[in-house]
Design a protein around this motif. Sequence first.
Motif, mmCIF file in Angstrom:
data_model
loop_
_atom_site.group_PDB
_atom_site.id
_atom_site.type_symbol
_atom_site.label_atom_id
_atom_site.label_comp_id
_atom_site.label_asym_id
_atom_site.label_seq_id
_atom_site.Cartn_x
_atom_site.Cartn_y
_atom_site.Cartn_z
ATOM 1 N N PRO A 50 0.823 -1.217 0.000
ATOM 2 C CA PRO A 50 0.000 0.000 0.000
ATOM 3 C C PRO A 50 0.855 1.263 0.000
ATOM 4 O O PRO A 50 1.951 1.302 0.558
ATOM 5 N N VAL A 51 0.320 2.300 -0.642
ATOM 6 C CA VAL A 51 0.984 3.594 -0.690
ATOM 7 C C VAL A 51 0.476 4.454 0.460
ATOM 8 O O VAL A 51 -0.733 4.564 0.678
ATOM 9 N N VAL A 52 1.385 5.040 1.211
ATOM 10 C CA VAL A 52 1.018 5.950 2.287
ATOM 11 C C VAL A 52 0.769 7.332 1.686
ATOM 12 O O VAL A 52 1.653 7.911 1.059
ATOM 13 N N ILE A 53 -0.434 7.846 1.882
ATOM 14 C CA ILE A 53 -0.803 9.135 1.289
ATOM 15 C C ILE A 53 -0.434 10.247 2.266
ATOM 16 O O ILE A 53 -1.161 10.552 3.216
ATOM 17 N N ASP A 54 0.752 10.825 2.031
ATOM 18 C CA ASP A 54 1.264 11.861 2.925
ATOM 19 C C ASP A 54 1.913 13.030 2.192
ATOM 20 O O ASP A 54 2.472 13.945 2.814
ATOM 21 N N ILE B 140 -16.674 10.840 -3.445
ATOM 22 C CA ILE B 140 -15.750 9.710 -3.503
ATOM 23 C C ILE B 140 -15.541 9.207 -2.084
ATOM 24 O O ILE B 140 -14.688 9.710 -1.339
ATOM 25 N N ARG B 141 -16.339 8.230 -1.680
ATOM 26 C CA ARG B 141 -16.234 7.682 -0.336
ATOM 27 C C ARG B 141 -14.916 6.917 -0.190
ATOM 28 O O ARG B 141 -14.588 6.073 -1.017
ATOM 29 N N GLY B 142 -14.172 7.241 0.851
ATOM 30 C CA GLY B 142 -12.938 6.521 1.111
ATOM 31 C C GLY B 142 -11.717 7.078 0.411
ATOM 32 O O GLY B 142 -10.631 6.484 0.494
ATOM 33 N N ILE B 143 -11.856 8.216 -0.260
ATOM 34 C CA ILE B 143 -10.703 8.805 -0.932
ATOM 35 C C ILE B 143 -9.675 9.271 0.100
ATOM 36 O O ILE B 143 -10.023 9.670 1.224
ATOM 37 N N LYS B 144 -8.413 9.222 -0.271
ATOM 38 C CA LYS B 144 -7.333 9.738 0.567
ATOM 39 C C LYS B 144 -6.567 10.785 -0.246
ATOM 40 O O LYS B 144 -6.225 10.538 -1.402
ATOM 41 N N THR B 145 -6.306 11.937 0.360
ATOM 42 C CA THR B 145 -5.571 12.991 -0.333
ATOM 43 C C THR B 145 -4.556 13.630 0.614
ATOM 44 O O THR B 145 -4.759 13.661 1.834
ATOM 45 N N ALA B 146 -3.488 14.132 0.048
ATOM 46 C CA ALA B 146 -2.497 14.883 0.816
ATOM 47 C C ALA B 146 -1.814 15.877 -0.099
ATOM 48 O O ALA B 146 -1.658 15.625 -1.304
ATOM 49 N N VAL B 147 -1.423 17.003 0.467
ATOM 50 C CA VAL B 147 -0.684 18.036 -0.259
ATOM 51 C C VAL B 147 0.508 18.472 0.585
ATOM 52 O O VAL B 147 0.367 18.660 1.797
ATOM 53 N N MET C 296 -2.954 11.226 -4.152
ATOM 54 C CA MET C 296 -4.344 10.805 -4.002
ATOM 55 C C MET C 296 -4.479 9.298 -4.148
ATOM 56 O O MET C 296 -3.729 8.675 -4.910
ATOM 57 N N ALA C 297 -5.431 8.735 -3.422
ATOM 58 C CA ALA C 297 -5.790 7.325 -3.571
ATOM 59 C C ALA C 297 -7.289 7.252 -3.829
ATOM 60 O O ALA C 297 -8.097 7.594 -2.952
ATOM 61 N N PHE C 298 -7.670 6.843 -5.043
ATOM 62 C CA PHE C 298 -9.075 6.732 -5.433
ATOM 63 C C PHE C 298 -9.524 5.285 -5.270
ATOM 64 O O PHE C 298 -9.019 4.402 -5.966
ATOM 65 N N PRO C 299 -10.476 5.001 -4.381
ATOM 66 C CA PRO C 299 -10.948 3.615 -4.208
ATOM 67 C C PRO C 299 -11.741 3.149 -5.419
ATOM 68 O O PRO C 299 -12.512 3.911 -6.002
ATOM 69 N N TRP C 300 -11.559 1.894 -5.790
ATOM 70 C CA TRP C 300 -12.231 1.365 -6.980
ATOM 71 C C TRP C 300 -13.744 1.431 -6.864
ATOM 72 O O TRP C 300 -14.444 1.654 -7.865
ATOM 73 N N GLU C 301 -14.276 1.259 -5.654
ATOM 74 C CA GLU C 301 -15.732 1.243 -5.501
ATOM 75 C C GLU C 301 -16.364 2.588 -5.838
ATOM 76 O O GLU C 301 -17.582 2.672 -6.039
ATOM 77 N N ALA C 302 -15.553 3.645 -5.906
ATOM 78 C CA ALA C 302 -16.096 4.949 -6.274
ATOM 79 C C ALA C 302 -16.624 4.952 -7.702
ATOM 80 O O ALA C 302 -17.467 5.784 -8.057
ATOM 81 N N TYR C 303 -16.151 4.013 -8.518
ATOM 82 C CA TYR C 303 -16.488 4.026 -9.942
ATOM 83 C C TYR C 303 -17.523 2.967 -10.299
ATOM 84 O O TYR C 303 -17.498 2.375 -11.369
#
Length: 360
Positions: A59-63, A179-186, A206-213
């Motif tokens: 997994p990628v850490v979104i930071d 987008i439920r469950g999205i992860k974002t960082a700047v 950003m991490a876009f969950p597959w279920e969003a689509y």
Amino acid sequence: MKSCSPFAPDTRIQRFGLATAVAAVLLPVLASASDYHDWKERMADIEPATYQCLKATEPVVIDGKLDDAAWRNAEWTSDFVDIEGDAKPRPRFQTKAKMAWDDNYLYVSAILYEPDVWGTLTEHDSVIFQDNDFEVFIDPDSDNHGYFEFEINALNTFWDLTLPKPYMDMGSADNSWEIRGIKTAVSVQGTLNDPSDEDRSWIVEMAFPWEAYGDTGVPEEGDFWRINFSRVQWQSTVREGSYQKVPGTHEDNWVWSPQGVVDMHRPEMWGYLVFGSEVAIDAIQSRGSRDAMYSVYYAQRDYYAKHEKWAKTLKKLGLKRLEGQVDLNASKSGYKASVTDASGTWTIDHVRHVEGPDRN
């Protein structure tokens, strides 16, 4: 009685749908009176970009740091160019992106270089492009319909929306979609909203969950989606110790895969996101059949605008050269045009919906 036009009224561009009034101020109407002319002279010669997206082993850490193994293994995209492509000068500042994926997420990151990093919008689903921003456009099934848009600024404020079809085809945005469950960082390489120093860049992750689509599910090796990225950049100056937009200037639009015209909502121009190390070349529509199909689509738009009905023959569209290559079936309510190449048969209709070969 006159028939009702299936096209967006009085405008060639509706880039921002939910902020039509703002868009009218920000974006000039295209001078061309012909959609077919825009296709042939500004769009058809552009080859959509392709990105081979490697699967992450962890997994990628979104930071906002981009120090994960997935990012070290991923290639950068080519530098972004003006939305119109080679017809315009190169962007003032560099932008590039990376992508990765696993069984849970599509990962997207980008670095946006600029000496002055600023942002003002802090409310979710604000019209983010009023700030400098980074945007993602995704069409999972590559049919020009049911696609998704995401915009984020340097304050990590984002706007997510979905469209059933492009604005030009009378689509309207659904701003209630989340987008439920999205992860974002700047992260900012410098100081945010501080004109007293010179910044280097800002990074979005950003991490876009597959279920969003919806029912798309997790891709398999060799699958491809259509995707594009856009960077909106305003000219700014410093007044009374804070950043201000330069009055009377329009925003710049810099993209990964050029659109040819100032309109991100031409999904046929978006790049190819290939999941895995390779995709069979004959799975992607050939340039010749693509040109034939969209030549009919854009010529039909011009014909309908003039005659308020669909042309039933290629000759009436001025496309007699496509006879034997394109099968056109038109009625009062619409039309379908089909073309076959090595990948199979492709069909487009009057609202730009594309049906392609079954890739399963």
